[in-house]
Write a protein that holds these residues in place. Sequence first.
Motif, PDB file in Angstrom:
ATOM      1  N   MET A   1     -26.670  16.996 -60.449  1.00 33.36           N
ATOM      2  CA  MET A   1     -27.141  17.837 -59.378  1.00 33.36           C
ATOM      3  C   MET A   1     -26.160  18.994 -59.173  1.00 33.36           C
ATOM      4  O   MET A   1     -24.962  18.796 -59.037  1.00 33.36           O
ATOM      5  CB  MET A   1     -27.269  17.026 -58.098  1.00 33.36           C
ATOM      6  CG  MET A   1     -27.762  17.810 -56.940  1.00 33.36           C
ATOM      7  SD  MET A   1     -28.040  16.699 -55.549  1.00 33.36           S
ATOM      8  CE  MET A   1     -27.996  17.861 -54.259  1.00 33.36           C
ATOM      9  N   THR A   2     -26.671  20.197 -59.129  1.00 38.38           N
ATOM     10  CA  THR A   2     -25.853  21.387 -58.939  1.00 38.38           C
ATOM     11  C   THR A   2     -25.568  21.577 -57.449  1.00 38.38           C
ATOM     12  O   THR A   2     -26.472  21.538 -56.626  1.00 38.38           O
ATOM     13  CB  THR A   2     -26.580  22.635 -59.477  1.00 38.38           C
ATOM     14  OG1 THR A   2     -26.839  22.437 -60.864  1.00 38.38           O
ATOM     15  CG2 THR A   2     -25.737  23.876 -59.304  1.00 38.38           C
ATOM     16  N   GLU A   3     -24.296  21.787 -57.114  1.00 37.98           N
ATOM     17  CA  GLU A   3     -23.926  22.030 -55.723  1.00 37.98           C
ATOM     18  C   GLU A   3     -24.213  23.488 -55.375  1.00 37.98           C
ATOM     19  O   GLU A   3     -24.051  24.369 -56.209  1.00 37.98           O
ATOM     20  CB  GLU A   3     -22.466  21.693 -55.507  1.00 37.98           C
ATOM     21  CG  GLU A   3     -22.190  20.205 -55.702  1.00 37.98           C
ATOM     22  CD  GLU A   3     -20.739  19.876 -55.530  1.00 37.98           C
ATOM     23  OE1 GLU A   3     -20.387  19.348 -54.464  1.00 37.98           O
ATOM     24  OE2 GLU A   3     -19.971  20.159 -56.452  1.00 37.98           O
ATOM     25  N   THR A   4     -24.633  23.714 -54.135  1.00 38.28           N
ATOM     26  CA  THR A   4     -25.032  25.058 -53.717  1.00 38.28           C
ATOM     27  C   THR A   4     -24.031  25.665 -52.731  1.00 38.28           C
ATOM     28  O   THR A   4     -23.209  24.976 -52.136  1.00 38.28           O
ATOM     29  CB  THR A   4     -26.428  25.046 -53.069  1.00 38.28           C
ATOM     30  OG1 THR A   4     -26.406  24.190 -51.936  1.00 38.28           O
ATOM     31  CG2 THR A   4     -27.490  24.568 -54.053  1.00 38.28           C
ATOM     32  N   CYS A   5     -24.155  26.937 -52.580  1.00 41.37           N
ATOM     33  CA  CYS A   5     -23.329  27.740 -51.681  1.00 41.37           C
ATOM     34  C   CYS A   5     -23.442  27.232 -50.238  1.00 41.37           C
ATOM     35  O   CYS A   5     -24.508  26.800 -49.801  1.00 41.37           O
ATOM     36  CB  CYS A   5     -23.801  29.193 -51.772  1.00 41.37           C
ATOM     37  SG  CYS A   5     -22.903  30.354 -50.725  1.00 41.37           S
ATOM     38  N   SER A   6     -22.333  27.307 -49.498  1.00 43.17           N
ATOM     39  CA  SER A   6     -22.301  26.869 -48.101  1.00 43.17           C
ATOM     40  C   SER A   6     -22.844  27.907 -47.119  1.00 43.17           C
ATOM     41  O   SER A   6     -23.018  27.600 -45.937  1.00 43.17           O
ATOM     42  CB  SER A   6     -20.862  26.525 -47.698  1.00 43.17           C
ATOM     43  OG  SER A   6     -20.366  25.450 -48.460  1.00 43.17           O
ATOM     44  N   ALA A   7     -23.110  29.124 -47.577  1.00 38.00           N
ATOM     45  CA  ALA A   7     -23.650  30.155 -46.681  1.00 38.00           C
ATOM     46  C   ALA A   7     -25.029  29.725 -46.181  1.00 38.00           C
ATOM     47  O   ALA A   7     -25.840  29.181 -46.938  1.00 38.00           O
ATOM     48  CB  ALA A   7     -23.738  31.499 -47.391  1.00 38.00           C
ATOM     49  N   ARG A  15     -19.954  28.788 -57.229  1.00 38.58           N
ATOM     50  CA  ARG A  15     -19.057  29.235 -58.291  1.00 38.58           C
ATOM     51  C   ARG A  15     -17.592  29.209 -57.843  1.00 38.58           C
ATOM     52  O   ARG A  15     -16.693  29.306 -58.656  1.00 38.58           O
ATOM     53  CB  ARG A  15     -19.405  30.665 -58.710  1.00 38.58           C
ATOM     54  CG  ARG A  15     -20.811  30.837 -59.210  1.00 38.58           C
ATOM     55  CD  ARG A  15     -20.934  30.411 -60.655  1.00 38.58           C
ATOM     56  NE  ARG A  15     -22.283  30.671 -61.124  1.00 38.58           N
ATOM     57  CZ  ARG A  15     -23.078  29.729 -61.600  1.00 38.58           C
ATOM     58  NH1 ARG A  15     -22.677  28.492 -61.688  1.00 38.58           N
ATOM     59  NH2 ARG A  15     -24.292  30.035 -62.007  1.00 38.58           N
ATOM     60  N   HIS A  16     -17.384  29.091 -56.510  1.00 42.23           N
ATOM     61  CA  HIS A  16     -16.032  29.149 -55.949  1.00 42.23           C
ATOM     62  C   HIS A  16     -15.861  28.058 -54.901  1.00 42.23           C
ATOM     63  O   HIS A  16     -16.819  27.681 -54.224  1.00 42.23           O
ATOM     64  CB  HIS A  16     -15.786  30.506 -55.279  1.00 42.23           C
ATOM     65  CG  HIS A  16     -16.166  31.657 -56.131  1.00 42.23           C
ATOM     66  ND1 HIS A  16     -15.336  32.180 -57.085  1.00 42.23           N
ATOM     67  CD2 HIS A  16     -17.320  32.378 -56.193  1.00 42.23           C
ATOM     68  CE1 HIS A  16     -15.954  33.182 -57.690  1.00 42.23           C
ATOM     69  NE2 HIS A  16     -17.156  33.312 -57.163  1.00 42.23           N
ATOM     70  N   GLN A  17     -14.629  27.580 -54.759  1.00 42.77           N
ATOM     71  CA  GLN A  17     -14.247  26.666 -53.687  1.00 42.77           C
ATOM     72  C   GLN A  17     -13.314  27.407 -52.755  1.00 42.77           C
ATOM     73  O   GLN A  17     -12.309  27.956 -53.203  1.00 42.77           O
ATOM     74  CB  GLN A  17     -13.481  25.459 -54.232  1.00 42.77           C
ATOM     75  CG  GLN A  17     -14.257  24.593 -55.155  1.00 42.77           C
ATOM     76  CD  GLN A  17     -13.441  23.379 -55.565  1.00 42.77           C
ATOM     77  OE1 GLN A  17     -13.918  22.271 -55.399  1.00 42.77           O
ATOM     78  NE2 GLN A  17     -12.246  23.553 -56.081  1.00 42.77           N
ATOM     79  N   LEU A  18     -13.633  27.433 -51.481  1.00 46.81           N
ATOM     80  CA  LEU A  18     -12.763  28.029 -50.483  1.00 46.81           C
ATOM     81  C   LEU A  18     -12.080  26.881 -49.759  1.00 46.81           C
ATOM     82  O   LEU A  18     -12.739  26.098 -49.059  1.00 46.81           O
ATOM     83  CB  LEU A  18     -13.569  28.870 -49.492  1.00 46.81           C
ATOM     84  CG  LEU A  18     -14.084  30.213 -50.025  1.00 46.81           C
ATOM     85  CD1 LEU A  18     -15.137  30.051 -51.090  1.00 46.81           C
ATOM     86  CD2 LEU A  18     -14.594  31.054 -48.900  1.00 46.81           C
ATOM     87  N   LEU A  19     -10.787  26.741 -49.982  1.00 43.34           N
ATOM     88  CA  LEU A  19     -10.023  25.656 -49.390  1.00 43.34           C
ATOM     89  C   LEU A  19      -9.414  26.155 -48.088  1.00 43.34           C
ATOM     90  O   LEU A  19      -8.767  27.203 -48.065  1.00 43.34           O
ATOM     91  CB  LEU A  19      -8.937  25.190 -50.350  1.00 43.34           C
ATOM     92  CG  LEU A  19      -9.443  24.768 -51.737  1.00 43.34           C
ATOM     93  CD1 LEU A  19      -8.289  24.391 -52.631  1.00 43.34           C
ATOM     94  CD2 LEU A  19     -10.429  23.635 -51.634  1.00 43.34           C
ATOM     95  N   CYS A  37     -21.250  31.033 -53.635  1.00 39.52           N
ATOM     96  CA  CYS A  37     -21.776  31.722 -54.810  1.00 39.52           C
ATOM     97  C   CYS A  37     -21.017  33.044 -54.932  1.00 39.52           C
ATOM     98  O   CYS A  37     -20.233  33.410 -54.052  1.00 39.52           O
ATOM     99  CB  CYS A  37     -23.278  31.956 -54.665  1.00 39.52           C
ATOM    100  SG  CYS A  37     -23.741  33.070 -53.319  1.00 39.52           S
ATOM    101  N   ASP A  38     -21.258  33.772 -56.016  1.00 41.34           N
ATOM    102  CA  ASP A  38     -20.572  35.053 -56.197  1.00 41.34           C
ATOM    103  C   ASP A  38     -20.893  36.022 -55.059  1.00 41.34           C
ATOM    104  O   ASP A  38     -20.024  36.742 -54.585  1.00 41.34           O
ATOM    105  CB  ASP A  38     -20.966  35.687 -57.540  1.00 41.34           C
ATOM    106  CG  ASP A  38     -20.392  34.925 -58.728  1.00 41.34           C
ATOM    107  OD1 ASP A  38     -19.336  34.274 -58.580  1.00 41.34           O
ATOM    108  OD2 ASP A  38     -21.005  34.982 -59.808  1.00 41.34           O
ATOM    109  N   HIS A  60     -15.045  26.845 -58.947  1.00 44.42           N
ATOM    110  CA  HIS A  60     -15.719  25.563 -58.727  1.00 44.42           C
ATOM    111  C   HIS A  60     -16.375  25.131 -60.030  1.00 44.42           C
ATOM    112  O   HIS A  60     -17.214  25.837 -60.572  1.00 44.42           O
ATOM    113  CB  HIS A  60     -16.771  25.673 -57.632  1.00 44.42           C
ATOM    114  CG  HIS A  60     -17.533  24.423 -57.412  1.00 44.42           C
ATOM    115  ND1 HIS A  60     -16.947  23.269 -56.941  1.00 44.42           N
ATOM    116  CD2 HIS A  60     -18.840  24.118 -57.613  1.00 44.42           C
ATOM    117  CE1 HIS A  60     -17.850  22.315 -56.851  1.00 44.42           C
ATOM    118  NE2 HIS A  60     -19.009  22.814 -57.254  1.00 44.42           N
ATOM    119  N   ALA A  61     -15.981  23.994 -60.507  1.00 45.36           N
ATOM    120  CA  ALA A  61     -16.596  23.426 -61.714  1.00 45.36           C
ATOM    121  C   ALA A  61     -17.711  22.493 -61.274  1.00 45.36           C
ATOM    122  O   ALA A  61     -17.460  21.448 -60.691  1.00 45.36           O
ATOM    123  CB  ALA A  61     -15.561  22.666 -62.526  1.00 45.36           C
ATOM    124  N   SER A  62     -18.960  22.910 -61.499  1.00 42.93           N
ATOM    125  CA  SER A  62     -20.088  22.084 -61.048  1.00 42.93           C
ATOM    126  C   SER A  62     -20.421  20.992 -62.015  1.00 42.93           C
ATOM    127  O   SER A  62     -19.961  20.855 -63.063  1.00 42.93           O
ATOM    128  CB  SER A  62     -21.318  22.935 -60.807  1.00 42.93           C
ATOM    129  OG  SER A  62     -21.520  23.874 -61.798  1.00 42.93           O
TER     130      SER A  62
END
Length: 62
Positions: A1-7, A15-19, A37-38, A60-62
């Motif tokens: 399952m592909t993880e989606t953007c938190s927006a 594509r990115h993890q914001l820690l 996402c980008d 982010h490595a999905s």
Amino acid sequence: MTETCSAKGCQQPARHQLLWNNPKLHTPERRKVWLACDEHREHLSDFLGARGFLRSVEPHAS
């Protein structure tokens, strides 16, 4: 399952993890994660950064 953007409402693949952490609530080593996402990476980074919560942005490595 592909993880989606938190927006809100975004269904694009992350594509990115914001820690981040809130220093008033979390210990210094704790990291919470928002995915982006980008298109939303900059907006979400700015939101967290303006509050002093953003610690790092990593791929982010999905």
